[in-house]
Structure formats: structure tokens, C-alpha cells
Write a protein that holds these residues in place. Structure first.
Motif, mmCIF file in Angstrom:
data_model
loop_
_atom_site.group_PDB
_atom_site.id
_atom_site.type_symbol
_atom_site.label_atom_id
_atom_site.label_comp_id
_atom_site.label_asym_id
_atom_site.label_seq_id
_atom_site.Cartn_x
_atom_site.Cartn_y
_atom_site.Cartn_z
ATOM 1 N N GLU A 1 0.812 -1.207 0.000
ATOM 2 C CA GLU A 1 0.000 0.000 0.000
ATOM 3 C C GLU A 1 0.853 1.267 0.000
ATOM 4 O OE1 GLU A 1 -3.795 1.956 2.416
ATOM 5 O OE2 GLU A 1 -3.124 -0.077 2.871
ATOM 6 N N TRP A 2 1.995 1.252 0.718
ATOM 7 C CA TRP A 2 2.787 2.480 0.763
ATOM 8 C C TRP A 2 3.854 2.562 -0.316
ATOM 9 C CZ3 TRP A 2 7.947 1.743 1.506
ATOM 10 C CH2 TRP A 2 8.388 0.696 2.313
ATOM 11 N N LEU A 3 4.264 1.437 -0.868
ATOM 12 C CA LEU A 3 5.293 1.483 -1.909
ATOM 13 C C LEU A 3 4.899 2.334 -3.121
ATOM 14 C CD1 LEU A 3 6.825 -2.122 -1.890
ATOM 15 C CD2 LEU A 3 8.040 0.034 -1.477
ATOM 16 N N PRO A 4 3.617 2.310 -3.564
ATOM 17 C CA PRO A 4 3.246 3.177 -4.685
ATOM 18 C C PRO A 4 3.401 4.667 -4.398
ATOM 19 C CG PRO A 4 1.633 1.420 -4.430
ATOM 20 C CD PRO A 4 2.526 1.365 -3.233
ATOM 21 N N GLU A 5 3.472 5.030 -3.102
ATOM 22 C CA GLU A 5 3.721 6.428 -2.753
ATOM 23 C C GLU A 5 5.197 6.795 -2.933
ATOM 24 O OE1 GLU A 5 1.520 8.771 -1.607
ATOM 25 O OE2 GLU A 5 -0.159 7.397 -1.857
ATOM 26 N N VAL A 6 6.040 5.778 -3.077
ATOM 27 C CA VAL A 6 7.492 5.983 -3.121
ATOM 28 C C VAL A 6 8.081 5.663 -4.487
ATOM 29 C CG1 VAL A 6 9.690 5.244 -2.102
ATOM 30 C CG2 VAL A 6 7.647 5.460 -0.657
ATOM 31 N N LEU A 7 7.642 4.557 -5.078
ATOM 32 C CA LEU A 7 8.168 4.089 -6.360
ATOM 33 C C LEU A 7 7.108 4.274 -7.436
ATOM 34 C CD1 LEU A 7 9.740 0.769 -5.034
ATOM 35 C CD2 LEU A 7 10.922 2.950 -5.422
ATOM 36 N N HIS A 8 7.515 4.865 -8.562
ATOM 37 C CA HIS A 8 6.525 5.271 -9.555
ATOM 38 C C HIS A 8 6.792 4.730 -10.953
ATOM 39 C CE1 HIS A 8 5.110 8.164 -6.516
ATOM 40 N NE2 HIS A 8 6.388 8.405 -6.295
ATOM 41 N N GLU A 9 7.816 3.909 -11.121
ATOM 42 C CA GLU A 9 8.123 3.368 -12.442
ATOM 43 C C GLU A 9 8.830 2.036 -12.273
ATOM 44 O OE1 GLU A 9 12.236 5.521 -13.667
ATOM 45 O OE2 GLU A 9 10.530 6.866 -13.455
ATOM 46 N N PRO A 10 8.792 1.185 -13.300
ATOM 47 C CA PRO A 10 9.468 -0.119 -13.198
ATOM 48 C C PRO A 10 10.973 0.043 -13.006
ATOM 49 C CG PRO A 10 7.972 -0.051 -15.078
ATOM 50 C CD PRO A 10 8.091 1.356 -14.579
ATOM 51 N N PHE A 11 11.557 -0.918 -12.326
ATOM 52 C CA PHE A 11 13.006 -0.902 -12.146
ATOM 53 C C PHE A 11 13.697 -1.249 -13.455
ATOM 54 C CE2 PHE A 11 11.619 -1.847 -7.728
ATOM 55 C CZ PHE A 11 12.212 -0.757 -7.106
ATOM 56 N N ALA A 12 14.909 -0.721 -13.620
ATOM 57 C CA ALA A 12 15.681 -0.981 -14.829
ATOM 58 C C ALA A 12 16.067 -2.455 -14.925
ATOM 59 C CB ALA A 12 16.928 -0.103 -14.859
ATOM 60 N N ASP A 13 16.349 -3.067 -13.791
ATOM 61 C CA ASP A 13 16.659 -4.503 -13.785
ATOM 62 C C ASP A 13 16.297 -5.090 -12.431
ATOM 63 O OD1 ASP A 13 19.813 -3.164 -13.584
ATOM 64 O OD2 ASP A 13 19.070 -4.428 -11.954
ATOM 65 N N GLU A 14 16.264 -6.391 -12.367
ATOM 66 C CA GLU A 14 15.811 -7.086 -11.167
ATOM 67 C C GLU A 14 16.734 -6.819 -9.984
ATOM 68 O OE1 GLU A 14 14.585 -11.602 -9.684
ATOM 69 O OE2 GLU A 14 15.266 -11.229 -11.733
ATOM 70 N N ALA A 15 18.043 -6.794 -10.233
ATOM 71 C CA ALA A 15 18.990 -6.579 -9.140
ATOM 72 C C ALA A 15 18.793 -5.198 -8.512
ATOM 73 C CB ALA A 15 20.419 -6.727 -9.657
ATOM 74 N N GLU A 16 18.599 -4.186 -9.364
ATOM 75 C CA GLU A 16 18.361 -2.839 -8.846
ATOM 76 C C GLU A 16 17.066 -2.807 -8.040
ATOM 77 O OE1 GLU A 16 18.436 1.556 -10.794
ATOM 78 O OE2 GLU A 16 16.845 0.249 -11.536
ATOM 79 N N GLY A 17 16.035 -3.441 -8.547
ATOM 80 C CA GLY A 17 14.762 -3.463 -7.841
ATOM 81 C C GLY A 17 14.869 -4.119 -6.484
ATOM 82 N N ASN A 18 15.521 -5.260 -6.438
ATOM 83 C CA ASN A 18 15.676 -5.959 -5.165
ATOM 84 C C ASN A 18 16.481 -5.131 -4.172
ATOM 85 O OD1 ASN A 18 14.213 -8.184 -6.028
ATOM 86 N ND2 ASN A 18 16.024 -9.279 -6.768
ATOM 87 N N ARG A 19 17.494 -4.430 -4.685
ATOM 88 C CA ARG A 19 18.326 -3.610 -3.813
ATOM 89 C C ARG A 19 17.534 -2.453 -3.216
ATOM 90 N NH1 ARG A 19 22.218 -3.255 -0.112
ATOM 91 N NH2 ARG A 19 23.416 -1.298 -0.231
ATOM 92 N N MET A 20 16.762 -1.751 -4.041
ATOM 93 C CA MET A 20 15.992 -0.608 -3.542
ATOM 94 C C MET A 20 14.903 -1.065 -2.574
ATOM 95 S SD MET A 20 17.403 2.049 -4.601
ATOM 96 C CE MET A 20 19.010 1.259 -4.759
ATOM 97 N N LEU A 21 14.261 -2.178 -2.884
ATOM 98 C CA LEU A 21 13.227 -2.695 -1.980
ATOM 99 C C LEU A 21 13.832 -3.095 -0.634
ATOM 100 C CD1 LEU A 21 11.112 -4.843 -4.466
ATOM 101 C CD2 LEU A 21 10.431 -2.679 -3.399
ATOM 102 N N ALA A 22 15.037 -3.666 -0.679
ATOM 103 C CA ALA A 22 15.701 -4.048 0.567
ATOM 104 C C ALA A 22 16.065 -2.816 1.390
ATOM 105 C CB ALA A 22 16.952 -4.869 0.259
ATOM 106 N N LEU A 23 16.539 -1.763 0.725
ATOM 107 C CA LEU A 23 16.898 -0.538 1.443
ATOM 108 C C LEU A 23 15.659 0.128 2.036
ATOM 109 C CD1 LEU A 23 19.600 1.041 -0.907
ATOM 110 C CD2 LEU A 23 19.960 -0.137 1.280
ATOM 111 N N LEU A 24 14.559 0.134 1.292
ATOM 112 C CA LEU A 24 13.328 0.723 1.809
ATOM 113 C C LEU A 24 12.797 -0.068 3.000
ATOM 114 C CD1 LEU A 24 11.562 1.664 -1.544
ATOM 115 C CD2 LEU A 24 12.256 3.274 0.248
ATOM 116 N N ALA A 25 12.882 -1.397 2.921
ATOM 117 C CA ALA A 25 12.441 -2.229 4.039
ATOM 118 C C ALA A 25 13.307 -1.967 5.268
ATOM 119 C CB ALA A 25 12.502 -3.704 3.647
#
Length: 225
Positions: free
Chosen positions: A56-80
Motif C-alpha cells: 500500500e505504501w510502496l506506490p507512494e514511493v516508487l513510480h516506475e518499473p526498475f531498470a533490472d531485477e537486481a536494482e529493484g531488489n536492492r531498492m526494496l531491501a533498502l526501503l524495508a
């Protein structure tokens, strides 16, 4: 930037904060939250009446697809990790808001505009619960006084009556009170949890609107923790 070191593993170190900050800046558009705003958002959710899940809160923070899976996993881990750090810091009375730093004629100054914008959006995700309790219990409104004063001063919230701008000293005093405010609000909801009736009313309305919030202010500068 503060040199205070944290001792619990859930807190991000300066390099991790820089990494998340750079990602958010690189992908920011008008009205998007930067690191100070994300911290304000997650702070509001951490001390709020009910749990708000990441989906529910991630859409308030992230607004576009990640460039690659590794980048996405990294940003999600940092946000968590950032999210976890807030409750950990509150538990040991070591919470510090992440604030913006604005360049002025007299040198850099701390700005709560971004943090307050994020905090406001966090409240908006459970607006019905917050608004009813704020209306029913003046003590909660009083607790939030320093946050409200900063938000009105920065144009994040509109005041019902004429509001005189805070002096530099008053502004700094409100900033200094933020950790105690969040601790008090967290304790308030723990001692006076949302009732089943309040939650049922919220669920029936599905009130996650942001209609009453003021337009986001444009911000610049760097974050300070």
C-alpha cells in the motif's frame, strides 16, 4: 550530517542512505517524495493506529518499473531496512528525522518541508482513523502540535485561522521536538488503539484519499540525518 553511529542492524549506514537518496532523486518527478519525504511517510505509518503493508505504501514511493531485477531488489531491501529502522530507533529513544537542507543567503538551513509532506501522506493513508480520533481527542492534536506548526509554516497544511510564520528559533524548537512527538504518538495509539468500530468504518469507506492535502511543495537540497 550527523556522525552519530547506530548499534542496531536495522538502521541504514550513510552509504546506504546515499544510495537510496540518489535513486529517488534520479527518478523523481514533480510531487514525488525524496528521501526526507519517504522517511516522514514511513514515520507516520510507524506511529499510526494500524499497520499499513508495503504494497500500500510502496506506490507512494516508487513510480516506475526498475531498470533490472537486481536494482529493484536492492531498492526494496533498502526501503524495508529504512522502514524497520524507524521502529527500532523509537524503541530506544534514538529516532532522528531525515530532513532537507536548503541553501540560503546566510548558509545552509534545515528544512522540514519534505519530511512533513511525507508525514502528511502517511496520515492520509489512514485518514479516516486519524481524523476521527483527532476530532474526538484533543490530546492527540496537542501532541502533534510541533508537526502541525512545521507543516503549516511550510505550506503543507492550510491553517483555519491566520498563522504567523515561525521564527528561526521556533522552527528549530519544533524540529528538536519531533523525536519526542513521535514517541508520544506511538505510545498514544498503543495505549488507545483504534476500536473495531473505527476500523470497520474506515474499511467500509475505503478512505485512502488524498483530496484534502495541500499540493506538494517543490524542494531542493540534500538530506540530513
Amino acid at each position: 550530517m550527523s556522525d552519530i553511529k547506530t548499534d542496531w542492524p536495522s538502521s541504514l549506514d550513510d552509504n546506504e542512505l546515499d544510495e537510496l537518496d540518489n535513486y529517488l532523486r534520479l527518478h523523481a518527478r514533480d510531487g514525488h517524495l525524496l528521501l526526507d519525504g519517504v522517511h516522514g511517510l514511513l514515520s507516520a505509518l510507524s506511529v499510526g493506529p494500524v499497520q499499513v503493508l508495503p504494497e500500500e505504501w510502496l506506490p507512494e514511493v516508487l513510480h516506475e518499473p526498475f531498470a533490472d531485477e537486481a536494482e529493484g531488489n536492492r531498492m526494496l531491501a533498502l526501503l524495508a531496512k529504512l522502514n524497520d529502522s524507524i521502529s527500532a530507533e523509537l524503541d530506544v529513544d534514538a529516532y532522528e528525522p531525515i530532513l532537507g537542507e536548503m541553501d540560503t543567503d546566510t548558509g545552509p538551513m534545515l528544512s522540514a518541508a519534505g519530511w512533513c509532506e511525507g508525514f502528511s501522506r502517511g496520515i492520509d493513508l489512514r485518514a479516516g482513523l486519524w481524523e476521527k480520533r483527532l476530532a474526538d481527542d484533543p490530546s492527540l492534536m496537542e501532541m502533534l502540535g510541533p508537526v502541525m506548526a512545521l507543516a503549516v509554516d511550510e505550506g503543507i497544511l492550510s491553517a483555519e485561522t491566520e498563522f504567523e510564520k515561525l521564527s528561526d528559533e521556533e522552527y528549530d524548537e519544533c524540529l528538536a521536538q519531533l523525536p519526542a512527538v513521535l514517541g508520544a504518538v506511538s505510545h498514544y495509539w498503543y495505549e488507545h488503539p483504534a476500536t473495531e468500530a473505527e476500523i470497520d468504518a474506515f474499511n467500509q469507506t475505503g478512505d485512502t484519499s488524498n483530496d484534502h492535502a495541500a499540493p506538494p511543495r517543490q524542494r531542493s537540497g540534500h538530506w540530513v540525518h
